[in-house]
Scaffold this motif. Sequence first.
Motif, PDB file in Angstrom:
ATOM      1  N   ILE A  54       0.848  -1.191   0.000  1.00 31.47           N
ATOM      2  CA  ILE A  54       0.000   0.000   0.000  1.00 31.47           C
ATOM      3  C   ILE A  54       0.882   1.239   0.000  1.00 31.47           C
ATOM      4  CG2 ILE A  54      -1.909   1.190   1.121  1.00 31.47           C
ATOM      5  CD1 ILE A  54      -2.604  -1.391   2.568  1.00 31.47           C
ATOM      6  N   MET A  55       0.696   2.080  -0.998  1.00 32.14           N
ATOM      7  CA  MET A  55       1.458   3.319  -1.124  1.00 32.14           C
ATOM      8  C   MET A  55       0.541   4.481  -0.774  1.00 32.14           C
ATOM      9  SD  MET A  55       1.957   1.916  -4.872  1.00 32.14           S
ATOM     10  CE  MET A  55       1.444   0.294  -4.262  1.00 32.14           C
ATOM     11  N   VAL A  56       0.862   5.201   0.299  1.00 29.58           N
ATOM     12  CA  VAL A  56      -0.101   6.118   0.903  1.00 29.58           C
ATOM     13  C   VAL A  56       0.340   7.564   0.746  1.00 29.58           C
ATOM     14  CG1 VAL A  56      -1.489   6.582   2.933  1.00 29.58           C
ATOM     15  CG2 VAL A  56      -0.482   4.314   2.633  1.00 29.58           C
ATOM     16  N   LYS A  87       1.684   4.426  -7.459  1.00 26.31           N
ATOM     17  CA  LYS A  87       0.932   3.311  -8.035  1.00 26.31           C
ATOM     18  C   LYS A  87       1.043   3.307  -9.548  1.00 26.31           C
ATOM     19  CE  LYS A  87      -1.751  -0.233  -8.504  1.00 26.31           C
ATOM     20  NZ  LYS A  87      -3.140  -0.340  -8.049  1.00 26.31           N
ATOM     21  N   ALA A  88       1.051   4.481 -10.165  1.00 24.55           N
ATOM     22  CA  ALA A  88       1.211   4.555 -11.619  1.00 24.55           C
ATOM     23  C   ALA A  88       2.542   3.942 -12.035  1.00 24.55           C
ATOM     24  CB  ALA A  88       1.112   6.007 -12.096  1.00 24.55           C
ATOM     25  N   ALA A  89       3.601   4.242 -11.274  1.00 22.77           N
ATOM     26  CA  ALA A  89       4.909   3.647 -11.560  1.00 22.77           C
ATOM     27  C   ALA A  89       4.858   2.134 -11.379  1.00 22.77           C
ATOM     28  CB  ALA A  89       5.971   4.257 -10.644  1.00 22.77           C
ATOM     29  N   ASN A  90       4.140   1.689 -10.360  1.00 21.36           N
ATOM     30  CA  ASN A  90       3.981   0.250 -10.120  1.00 21.36           C
ATOM     31  C   ASN A  90       3.323  -0.430 -11.313  1.00 21.36           C
ATOM     32  OD1 ASN A  90       3.656  -2.085  -7.892  1.00 21.36           O
ATOM     33  ND2 ASN A  90       1.751  -1.957  -9.046  1.00 21.36           N
ATOM     34  N   GLN A  91       2.262   0.178 -11.835  1.00 19.20           N
ATOM     35  CA  GLN A  91       1.537  -0.428 -12.951  1.00 19.20           C
ATOM     36  C   GLN A  91       2.369  -0.453 -14.218  1.00 19.20           C
ATOM     37  OE1 GLN A  91      -0.297  -1.882 -10.943  1.00 19.20           O
ATOM     38  NE2 GLN A  91      -2.192  -1.711 -12.127  1.00 19.20           N
TER      39      GLN A  91
END
Length: 295
Positions: A135-137, A171-175
Motif C-alpha cells: 500500500i502506497m499512501v 501506483k502509476a509507476a507500479n503499474q
Amino acid sequence: MSNIAFIGLGIMGLPMAKNLVAAGHSVTGYNRSQPKIDALVAAGGTGAASVAEAVANADVILTMVPDSPDVEAVVHGADGIFANARPGATWVDFSTIRPDVAARLAADAEAAGLRAVDAPVSGGEAGAVEGVLSIMVGGDAAVVEELRPVLDVVGKTIVHVGPAGSGQTVKAANQLIVAGTIQLVSESLVFLEAHGVDTEAAFAVLAGGLAGNTIFERKGASMRARKFDPGFRIDLHHKDLGIVTSAAREAGVHIPLGAATAQIMGAARAKGYGSLDHSALLLLVEELSGRSTQA
C-alpha cells in the motif's frame, strides 16, 4: 476497533472487507450488486442500501472502485460520502485513479470536514485475500499513522510516500513496471516453448536469479497452463497505463518502453481479452509469433 464503511466490494474490495471483519472491526459494506453485499454479510459484516447509509456512522470510510469517475460519483452528490459522513471521519481511497484527481478530492474532503488519504494497493486478488498487499499512501503522515490498525489488516508493506496524490503517482509507476514485466515474461515463455525447453524448470531457475520477479511467483504456473481467470483484468490495466502515459507526458518524461507496453495492452483489449487477467498479454505474443494455442 473501528466502525468502517467499505464502498466497492469487487475482486479486491470484498476480500479486504472480509479481512477487516475477521480482525474484529465493524464493517458496513455497499456495492452496486447485491450478491457482493450478501457475501460480506455472510462473513459477519453489515450491508447497506446506499453510500449514505454505509458511511453515516463510520469512523473510517474505505473506497475501492475502478476509476476516477467512479470515485467522483461516490464522494459527491446528495447520496455521496462528503454529504453524509460524520465530521472528522477519515476517507481512504484504495482505488487507482489519476494523481491530480486524488489531490483535488483530498482538498474537497477537507473542505467537507473530513480527512483524506490516497492509498492505492498492489498485489492482486491473491494479495487481497491473504492480507499482504503493498500500500502506497499519500496524505498527512499523522493521519496515516492513526490508520495503521486498519491498513495493517489488509496490507503487509505500507509506506507513506508523500502528500495527497503521491500514493497514486507511485501506483502509476507500479503499474508501468508490472505491465512491462508481464510482457517480458510472456515473450520469454513463448521463446522457451519454441525451443522445446521445459518451461517449469526454466521458470524455476530464472526466478532464482537476477531475472526473478513476482510475476514468476504469482502468474508463472497459470500462464504456462493458459489459465487467465482475472485477478486483475486487462481492462483495468489498460486504464492504469492511460494514467501513466498521461502523467508522464504532463511531466515531460519519456517512457518509450512504457508507451510500447501501453499500446500492447490496448491491442490485447481490442482483441477481446479485456475481461481476462492481465497475464493474457501472453495470447497476443503467441498470435504475433504464429503460435496461438487458442481454438
